[in-house]
Design an enzyme around this catalytic site. Structure first.
Site: not given
Length: 325
Positions: A127, A152
Protein backbone atom coordinates in the site's frame (compact mmCIF):
# COMPACT_ATOMS: atom_id res chain seq x y z
CA UNK A 1 -1.12 -23.90 -14.92
CA UNK A 2 -3.49 -22.74 -12.19
CA UNK A 3 -3.26 -19.40 -10.44
CA UNK A 4 -4.48 -18.60 -6.91
CA UNK A 5 -6.10 -15.25 -6.16
CA UNK A 6 -6.72 -14.56 -2.47
CA UNK A 7 -9.38 -11.98 -1.62
CA UNK A 8 -11.20 -12.93 -4.83
CA UNK A 9 -14.51 -11.43 -3.67
CA UNK A 10 -12.84 -8.10 -2.92
CA UNK A 11 -12.69 -5.05 -5.16
CA UNK A 12 -9.29 -5.58 -6.79
CA UNK A 13 -9.60 -9.35 -6.48
CA UNK A 14 -12.82 -9.39 -8.50
CA UNK A 15 -11.30 -7.39 -11.35
CA UNK A 16 -8.10 -9.44 -11.31
CA UNK A 17 -9.93 -12.76 -11.50
CA UNK A 18 -12.11 -11.50 -14.32
CA UNK A 19 -9.08 -10.37 -16.33
CA UNK A 20 -7.18 -13.63 -15.82
CA UNK A 21 -10.17 -15.80 -16.73
CA UNK A 22 -10.83 -13.79 -19.88
CA UNK A 23 -7.20 -14.45 -20.81
CA UNK A 24 -7.95 -18.18 -20.57
CA UNK A 25 -6.27 -18.83 -17.23
CA UNK A 26 -7.55 -21.35 -14.68
CA UNK A 27 -8.10 -19.45 -11.44
CA UNK A 28 -8.90 -20.60 -7.93
CA UNK A 29 -10.25 -17.76 -5.78
CA UNK A 30 -10.53 -17.75 -2.00
CA UNK A 31 -12.11 -15.26 0.36
CA UNK A 32 -13.44 -15.37 3.93
CA UNK A 33 -16.37 -13.06 3.02
CA UNK A 34 -16.07 -11.12 6.28
CA UNK A 35 -18.48 -8.36 7.21
CA UNK A 36 -16.05 -5.40 7.17
CA UNK A 37 -18.30 -4.06 4.43
CA UNK A 38 -21.38 -5.32 2.56
CA UNK A 39 -21.28 -9.10 2.20
CA UNK A 40 -24.07 -8.71 -0.37
CA UNK A 41 -21.70 -6.74 -2.61
CA UNK A 42 -19.08 -9.49 -2.29
CA UNK A 43 -21.63 -12.14 -3.22
CA UNK A 44 -22.70 -10.04 -6.21
CA UNK A 45 -19.09 -9.94 -7.42
CA UNK A 46 -18.80 -13.71 -6.98
CA UNK A 47 -22.00 -14.25 -8.92
CA UNK A 48 -20.44 -12.41 -11.86
CA UNK A 49 -17.24 -14.42 -11.56
CA UNK A 50 -19.07 -17.75 -11.33
CA UNK A 51 -20.18 -17.30 -14.92
CA UNK A 52 -16.57 -17.21 -16.17
CA UNK A 53 -14.94 -20.31 -17.61
CA UNK A 54 -11.95 -21.49 -15.59
CA UNK A 55 -12.92 -19.98 -12.23
CA UNK A 56 -13.44 -21.96 -9.02
CA UNK A 57 -14.22 -20.37 -5.66
CA UNK A 58 -13.62 -21.72 -2.19
CA UNK A 59 -14.58 -19.89 0.97
CA UNK A 60 -11.48 -19.86 3.15
CA UNK A 61 -9.65 -17.67 5.64
CA UNK A 62 -5.90 -17.36 5.08
CA UNK A 63 -5.49 -17.42 8.86
CA UNK A 64 -6.51 -21.11 8.70
CA UNK A 65 -3.08 -22.52 7.88
CA UNK A 66 -4.00 -26.24 7.58
CA UNK A 67 -6.74 -25.47 5.05
CA UNK A 68 -4.49 -23.13 3.09
CA UNK A 69 -1.68 -25.69 2.94
CA UNK A 70 -4.12 -28.38 1.79
CA UNK A 71 -5.34 -26.05 -0.96
CA UNK A 72 -1.78 -25.58 -2.21
CA UNK A 73 -1.15 -29.32 -2.02
CA UNK A 74 -4.26 -30.09 -4.09
CA UNK A 75 -3.70 -27.47 -6.81
CA UNK A 76 0.06 -26.97 -7.32
CA UNK A 77 -0.38 -23.27 -8.17
CA UNK A 78 2.07 -21.85 -10.69
CA UNK A 79 1.42 -18.27 -9.54
CA UNK A 80 -0.16 -16.62 -6.51
CA UNK A 81 -1.78 -13.18 -6.41
CA UNK A 82 -2.28 -12.35 -2.75
CA UNK A 83 -4.88 -9.59 -2.34
CA UNK A 84 -6.65 -10.75 0.83
CA UNK A 85 -6.13 -8.36 3.76
CA UNK A 86 -7.94 -6.31 6.32
CA UNK A 87 -8.11 -2.92 4.63
CA UNK A 88 -8.75 0.56 5.97
CA UNK A 89 -6.70 3.03 7.99
CA UNK A 90 -9.48 4.26 10.26
CA UNK A 91 -10.83 0.80 11.09
CA UNK A 92 -7.39 -0.15 12.41
CA UNK A 93 -7.65 2.46 15.16
CA UNK A 94 -10.42 0.50 16.88
CA UNK A 95 -9.79 -3.05 15.65
CA UNK A 96 -6.03 -3.72 15.78
CA UNK A 97 -6.36 -7.46 16.44
CA UNK A 98 -8.04 -8.03 13.08
CA UNK A 99 -5.02 -6.54 11.29
CA UNK A 100 -2.57 -8.67 13.26
CA UNK A 101 -4.46 -11.82 12.29
CA UNK A 102 -5.27 -11.15 8.63
CA UNK A 103 -2.34 -9.00 7.53
CA UNK A 104 0.44 -10.59 9.59
CA UNK A 105 -0.52 -14.17 10.47
CA UNK A 106 -2.43 -14.60 7.22
CA UNK A 107 0.42 -13.36 5.06
CA UNK A 108 2.92 -15.49 6.95
CA UNK A 109 0.74 -18.51 6.12
CA UNK A 110 0.79 -17.56 2.43
CA UNK A 111 4.59 -17.29 2.53
CA UNK A 112 4.84 -20.67 4.26
CA UNK A 113 2.67 -22.22 1.55
CA UNK A 114 4.85 -20.67 -1.14
CA UNK A 115 7.96 -21.93 0.65
CA UNK A 116 6.72 -25.52 0.55
CA UNK A 117 4.86 -25.61 -2.79
CA UNK A 118 7.09 -23.33 -4.89
CA UNK A 119 4.94 -21.24 -7.25
CA UNK A 120 6.93 -19.49 -9.96
CA UNK A 121 5.84 -16.03 -8.81
CA UNK A 122 4.13 -14.49 -5.78
CA UNK A 123 2.49 -11.10 -6.23
CA UNK A 124 1.21 -9.49 -3.05
CA UNK A 125 -0.60 -6.25 -2.27
CA UNK A 126 1.18 -3.61 -0.27
CA UNK A 127 0.00 0.00 0.00
CA UNK A 128 1.03 3.60 -0.55
CA UNK A 129 0.34 4.03 3.17
CA UNK A 130 3.80 2.58 3.90
CA UNK A 131 5.26 5.99 2.97
CA UNK A 132 3.58 7.40 6.08
CA UNK A 133 5.10 10.67 7.22
CA UNK A 134 7.53 10.92 4.28
CA UNK A 135 7.63 14.47 2.93
CA UNK A 136 9.72 13.89 -0.23
CA UNK A 137 7.51 13.75 -3.32
CA UNK A 138 6.87 11.84 -5.48
CA UNK A 139 7.15 8.67 -3.40
CA UNK A 140 9.84 6.39 -4.82
CA UNK A 141 10.38 2.69 -4.13
CA UNK A 142 13.94 3.68 -3.19
CA UNK A 143 12.77 5.96 -0.36
CA UNK A 144 13.07 4.81 3.27
CA UNK A 145 9.69 3.73 4.68
CA UNK A 146 10.20 3.64 8.42
CA UNK A 147 7.56 6.19 9.50
CA UNK A 148 4.13 4.50 9.23
CA UNK A 149 1.36 6.60 10.77
CA UNK A 150 -1.26 3.84 11.13
CA UNK A 151 -1.36 0.21 12.16
CA UNK A 152 -2.61 -0.66 8.67
CA UNK A 153 0.47 0.97 7.15
CA UNK A 154 2.74 -0.81 9.62
CA UNK A 155 1.17 -4.17 8.76
CA UNK A 156 1.74 -3.61 5.05
CA UNK A 157 5.37 -2.64 5.62
CA UNK A 158 5.73 -5.76 7.75
CA UNK A 159 4.46 -7.79 4.78
CA UNK A 160 7.23 -6.38 2.61
CA UNK A 161 9.85 -7.27 5.22
CA UNK A 162 8.47 -10.77 5.72
CA UNK A 163 8.49 -11.32 1.97
CA UNK A 164 12.07 -10.10 1.73
CA UNK A 165 13.26 -12.56 4.37
CA UNK A 166 11.39 -15.52 2.83
CA UNK A 167 12.69 -14.70 -0.63
CA UNK A 168 16.24 -14.53 0.71
CA UNK A 169 15.97 -17.74 2.71
CA UNK A 170 13.91 -19.94 0.42
CA UNK A 171 14.42 -18.71 -3.13
CA UNK A 172 10.92 -17.30 -3.65
CA UNK A 173 10.42 -14.74 -6.40
CA UNK A 174 7.97 -12.06 -5.26
CA UNK A 175 6.63 -8.68 -6.36
CA UNK A 176 5.13 -6.34 -3.76
CA UNK A 177 2.72 -3.77 -5.17
CA UNK A 178 2.16 -0.47 -3.39
CA UNK A 179 -1.33 0.50 -4.56
CA UNK A 180 -2.29 4.18 -4.58
CA UNK A 181 -5.97 5.01 -3.81
CA UNK A 182 -7.70 2.55 -6.12
CA UNK A 183 -11.20 3.41 -7.38
CA UNK A 184 -13.66 2.27 -10.02
CA UNK A 185 -16.74 0.06 -10.60
CA UNK A 186 -17.45 -2.52 -7.89
CA UNK A 187 -15.37 -0.43 -5.49
CA UNK A 188 -15.32 -0.62 -1.70
CA UNK A 189 -18.18 1.11 0.14
CA UNK A 190 -15.78 2.54 2.75
CA UNK A 191 -13.81 4.52 0.15
CA UNK A 192 -14.42 8.22 -0.49
CA UNK A 193 -15.83 7.90 -4.01
CA UNK A 194 -18.44 5.40 -2.86
CA UNK A 195 -19.44 7.27 0.31
CA UNK A 196 -19.55 10.61 -1.51
CA UNK A 197 -21.74 9.20 -4.30
CA UNK A 198 -24.14 7.57 -1.87
CA UNK A 199 -24.44 10.74 0.22
CA UNK A 200 -24.93 13.08 -2.72
CA UNK A 201 -27.61 10.91 -4.32
CA UNK A 202 -29.46 10.87 -1.01
CA UNK A 203 -29.20 14.59 -0.38
CA UNK A 204 -26.72 14.31 2.49
CA UNK A 205 -23.53 16.35 2.98
CA UNK A 206 -20.13 14.80 2.34
CA UNK A 207 -17.36 14.90 4.94
CA UNK A 208 -14.18 16.54 3.63
CA UNK A 209 -11.22 16.17 5.97
CA UNK A 210 -8.35 18.59 6.57
CA UNK A 211 -10.76 21.23 5.23
CA UNK A 212 -10.13 19.94 1.72
CA UNK A 213 -6.38 20.53 1.78
CA UNK A 214 -5.50 17.03 0.62
CA UNK A 215 -4.46 15.31 -2.60
CA UNK A 216 -4.41 11.69 -3.69
CA UNK A 217 -2.84 9.77 -6.55
CA UNK A 218 -6.17 8.23 -7.59
CA UNK A 219 -5.62 5.06 -9.65
CA UNK A 220 -8.32 3.45 -11.76
CA UNK A 221 -8.81 -0.25 -11.12
CA UNK A 222 -8.27 -1.29 -14.76
CA UNK A 223 -4.78 0.21 -14.57
CA UNK A 224 -4.12 -1.78 -11.39
CA UNK A 225 -5.18 -5.01 -13.09
CA UNK A 226 -3.17 -4.28 -16.23
CA UNK A 227 -0.12 -3.81 -14.01
CA UNK A 228 -0.76 -7.10 -12.20
CA UNK A 229 -1.22 -8.99 -15.48
CA UNK A 230 2.02 -7.63 -16.93
CA UNK A 231 3.98 -8.29 -13.75
CA UNK A 232 2.66 -11.85 -13.54
CA UNK A 233 4.22 -12.51 -16.92
CA UNK A 234 7.58 -11.11 -15.83
CA UNK A 235 8.76 -12.35 -12.41
CA UNK A 236 11.72 -10.50 -10.89
CA UNK A 237 15.14 -11.99 -11.58
CA UNK A 238 17.52 -12.67 -8.67
CA UNK A 239 21.06 -11.43 -8.97
CA UNK A 240 23.96 -13.87 -8.92
CA UNK A 241 24.33 -13.65 -5.15
CA UNK A 242 20.69 -14.50 -4.27
CA UNK A 243 18.37 -17.46 -4.59
CA UNK A 244 15.16 -15.41 -4.51
CA UNK A 245 14.13 -11.81 -4.86
CA UNK A 246 11.45 -9.47 -3.51
CA UNK A 247 10.92 -6.47 -5.77
CA UNK A 248 8.68 -3.52 -4.88
CA UNK A 249 6.63 -1.48 -7.35
CA UNK A 250 4.46 1.60 -6.97
CA UNK A 251 1.15 1.25 -8.84
CA UNK A 252 -0.30 4.74 -9.20
CA UNK A 253 -1.39 7.21 -11.84
CA UNK A 254 1.61 9.42 -11.10
CA UNK A 255 -0.62 12.53 -11.05
CA UNK A 256 -1.94 13.60 -7.64
CA UNK A 257 -5.38 15.21 -7.74
CA UNK A 258 -6.58 17.69 -5.15
CA UNK A 259 -9.48 16.30 -3.13
CA UNK A 260 -11.69 19.27 -4.01
CA UNK A 261 -10.98 18.73 -7.73
CA UNK A 262 -11.95 15.08 -7.26
CA UNK A 263 -15.25 16.21 -5.72
CA UNK A 264 -15.85 18.48 -8.71
CA UNK A 265 -15.35 15.51 -11.07
CA UNK A 266 -17.96 13.60 -9.11
CA UNK A 267 -20.36 16.57 -9.14
CA UNK A 268 -20.05 16.73 -12.93
CA UNK A 269 -20.61 13.00 -13.35
CA UNK A 270 -23.67 12.98 -11.08
CA UNK A 271 -25.08 16.35 -12.11
CA UNK A 272 -25.38 17.22 -8.40
CA UNK A 273 -23.67 19.91 -6.35
CA UNK A 274 -22.33 18.44 -3.12
CA UNK A 275 -23.15 19.81 0.30
CA UNK A 276 -19.70 20.01 1.90
CA UNK A 277 -18.98 19.39 5.56
CA UNK A 278 -15.39 20.49 6.21
CA UNK A 279 -13.63 18.71 9.08
CA UNK A 280 -10.14 18.52 10.64
CA UNK A 281 -7.52 15.95 9.66
CA UNK A 282 -8.16 12.41 10.88
CA UNK A 283 -5.64 10.36 12.88
CA UNK A 284 -3.52 8.10 10.70
CA UNK A 285 -4.16 10.09 7.52
CA UNK A 286 -1.64 11.85 5.28
CA UNK A 287 -1.96 15.11 3.33
CA UNK A 288 -0.72 13.99 -0.09
CA UNK A 289 0.24 10.88 -2.02
CA UNK A 290 2.09 10.81 -5.32
CA UNK A 291 3.59 7.75 -6.99
CA UNK A 292 6.86 7.59 -8.86
CA UNK A 293 6.04 4.70 -11.23
CA UNK A 294 9.35 4.62 -13.10
CA UNK A 295 10.25 1.18 -11.70
CA UNK A 296 7.01 -0.28 -13.09
CA UNK A 297 7.43 1.43 -16.46
CA UNK A 298 11.02 0.27 -16.76
CA UNK A 299 10.17 -3.35 -15.90
CA UNK A 300 6.97 -3.99 -17.88
CA UNK A 301 6.70 -1.00 -20.23
CA UNK A 302 3.46 0.27 -18.75
CA UNK A 303 2.24 2.96 -16.40
CA UNK A 304 -1.37 3.75 -15.43
CA UNK A 305 -3.22 5.90 -17.97
CA UNK A 306 -6.86 6.54 -16.96
CA UNK A 307 -7.64 10.15 -16.03
CA UNK A 308 -9.77 10.80 -12.96
CA UNK A 309 -12.72 12.41 -14.75
CA UNK A 310 -13.10 9.38 -17.04
CA UNK A 311 -12.70 6.91 -14.17
CA UNK A 312 -15.23 8.68 -11.98
CA UNK A 313 -17.78 8.63 -14.82
CA UNK A 314 -17.30 4.87 -15.15
CA UNK A 315 -17.88 4.40 -11.42
CA UNK A 316 -21.05 6.54 -11.46
CA UNK A 317 -22.42 4.58 -14.43
CA UNK A 318 -21.82 1.31 -12.56
CA UNK A 319 -23.27 2.66 -9.30
CA UNK A 320 -26.49 3.87 -10.92
CA UNK A 321 -26.92 0.57 -12.71
CA UNK A 322 -26.07 -1.68 -9.74
CA UNK A 323 -28.24 0.20 -7.23
CA UNK A 324 -30.91 1.16 -9.78
CA UNK A 325 -30.64 4.84 -8.91
Amino acid sequence: MTILVTGAAGFIGYHTVKRLCLEGRDVVGIDNLNAYYSVELKHARLKQLSELQGFRFQRMDIVDKPSLMALFEDNKFTEVVHLAAQAGVRYSLDNPDVYAQSNLVGFLNVLEACRHYRPVHLIYASSSSVYGANSKLPFSVDDPVDQPVSLYAASKRANELLAHSYCHLYGIRASGLRFFTVYGPWGRPDMALFTFTEAMLNGRPIDIYNHGQMARDFTYVDDIVESIARLLAKPPVPDKEANGVNRIFNIGRGKPVALLDFVECLEAALGITAQRNYLPMQPGDVVKTWADVSALADWVGFSPQVEVDAGVKQFVTWYRDFYQV
